[in-house]
Design an enzyme around this catalytic site. Structure first.
Site, PDB file in Angstrom:
ATOM      1  N   PRO A  95       0.804  -1.229   0.000  1.00  0.00           N
ATOM      2  CA  PRO A  95       0.000   0.000   0.000  1.00  0.00           C
ATOM      3  C   PRO A  95       0.840   1.284   0.000  1.00  0.00           C
ATOM      4  CG  PRO A  95      -0.901  -1.568   1.563  1.00  0.00           C
ATOM      5  CD  PRO A  95       0.417  -2.124   1.113  1.00  0.00           C
ATOM      6  N   GLU A 122      -0.982 -10.592   7.203  1.00  0.00           N
ATOM      7  CA  GLU A 122      -0.928  -9.194   7.630  1.00  0.00           C
ATOM      8  C   GLU A 122       0.264  -8.452   7.033  1.00  0.00           C
ATOM      9  OE1 GLU A 122      -3.093  -7.284   9.551  1.00  0.00           O
ATOM     10  OE2 GLU A 122      -4.348  -9.000   9.032  1.00  0.00           O
ATOM     11  N   ARG A 160       2.661  -7.488 -22.995  1.00  0.00           N
ATOM     12  CA  ARG A 160       1.971  -7.028 -24.203  1.00  0.00           C
ATOM     13  C   ARG A 160       2.742  -5.937 -24.933  1.00  0.00           C
ATOM     14  NH1 ARG A 160      -1.487  -2.909 -24.172  1.00  0.00           N
ATOM     15  NH2 ARG A 160      -3.060  -4.062 -25.357  1.00  0.00           N
ATOM     16  N   ASP A 175      -3.372   2.610 -27.080  1.00  0.00           N
ATOM     17  CA  ASP A 175      -3.987   2.374 -25.779  1.00  0.00           C
ATOM     18  C   ASP A 175      -4.167   3.689 -25.021  1.00  0.00           C
ATOM     19  OD1 ASP A 175      -4.035  -0.336 -26.153  1.00  0.00           O
ATOM     20  OD2 ASP A 175      -2.191  -0.723 -25.039  1.00  0.00           O
TER      21      ASP A 175
END
Length: 257
Positions: A95, A122, A160, A175
């Protein structure tokens, strides 16, 4: 390039590596993916890789020692193969990591690869992170059960972009977020039939007039970006990428909001 993935669930990657257009990258060896289970480097009959957190609290924490041994085995394998990417970074999906975007994916796609650490429970003993992790990445402000999905996302995005992987060499240049589109969102796409459920394909796409088609697509990209991602539009404007015709479309869109 080579990606080594440290994961407690290597079986999750099996269908991913043999499905979709990006399977060409893995089958050809353009993107070499190797799976490593830290449980194989744990001690004891139970091959334990986690324990309760110091200080109390819910959940379990992945232990530093099995991860360190697994990482050492990967580094040794690189060295034995005389791999040019033997000093590739260890990446943790976290995070607190930098949000992954198109520019970041392009950088990874041009490099030798990485070792991807998929955390679980955790989290991971901070001492291992401090000692060994080089880069932390995030897919966004939300939490997943583990790092496997982010690892797949990074590898798919990188694969890709490799030459020959997509059927059309120029596909990825159109894209969303690509510099070829000035970082804007892509336009809507349509295919046969020309009319479906009372909805027709926009007339410019049926005109056969190349310049008219391209102007329609540009207008749609500007409109969608102004409506959904004004930050991308502001960035394009700051770089001087918008023409007078573009600005007229943006101004018209603003008047409709």
């Amino acid at each position: 390039m080579r990606f080594d993935i440290i994961t407690l669930f290597p079986e999750l990657f099996a269908p991913f590596l043999v499905s979709g257009v990006t399977r060409r990258a893995y089958a050809s060896g353009q993107v070499d993916v190797r799976l490593w289970n830290p449980r194989d480097h744990a001690e004891g009959n139970y091959r334990r890789i986690d324990d309760r957190p110091f200080g109390g609290g819910p959940g379990m924490v992945m232990m530093a020692e099995p991860l360190a041994r697994c990482l050492a085995a990967i580094r040794a394998d690189h060295a034995a193969a005389a791999a040019p990417g033997s000093a590739v970074p260890l990446v943790l999906f976290s995070p607190i990591g930098q949000a992954l975007d198109h520019a970041g994916v392009s950088d990874w796609a041009a490099g030798p690869g990485a070792i991807l650490l998929c955390g679980r429970y955790e989290g991971i003993d901070q001492r291992f992170i401090d000692a060994h992790v080089d880069v932390q990445l995030s897919l966004g402000d939300f939490v997943l059960s583990g790092g496997e999905i982010p690892a797949m996302a990074l590898i798919d995005a990188v694969a890709r972009l490799q030459p020959g992987v997509l059927g059309d060499e120029g596909s990825h240049q159109l894209d969303s977020f690509n510099p070829a589109l000035d970082g804007l969102l892509d336009c809507p796409h349509y295919t046969r039939p020309e009319a479906w459920a009372g909805r027709a394909v926009p007339a410019p796409l049926l005109s056969g007039h190349h310049a008219q088609i391209e102007r329609w697509r540009r207008d749609q990209r500007l409109t969608l970006t102004a409506r959904h991602r004004p930050d991308l539009l502001a960035a394009a404007r700051a770089q001087g990428l918008l023409s007078r015709a573009d600005e007229a479309v943006v101004a018209q869109q603003a008047g409709l909001l």
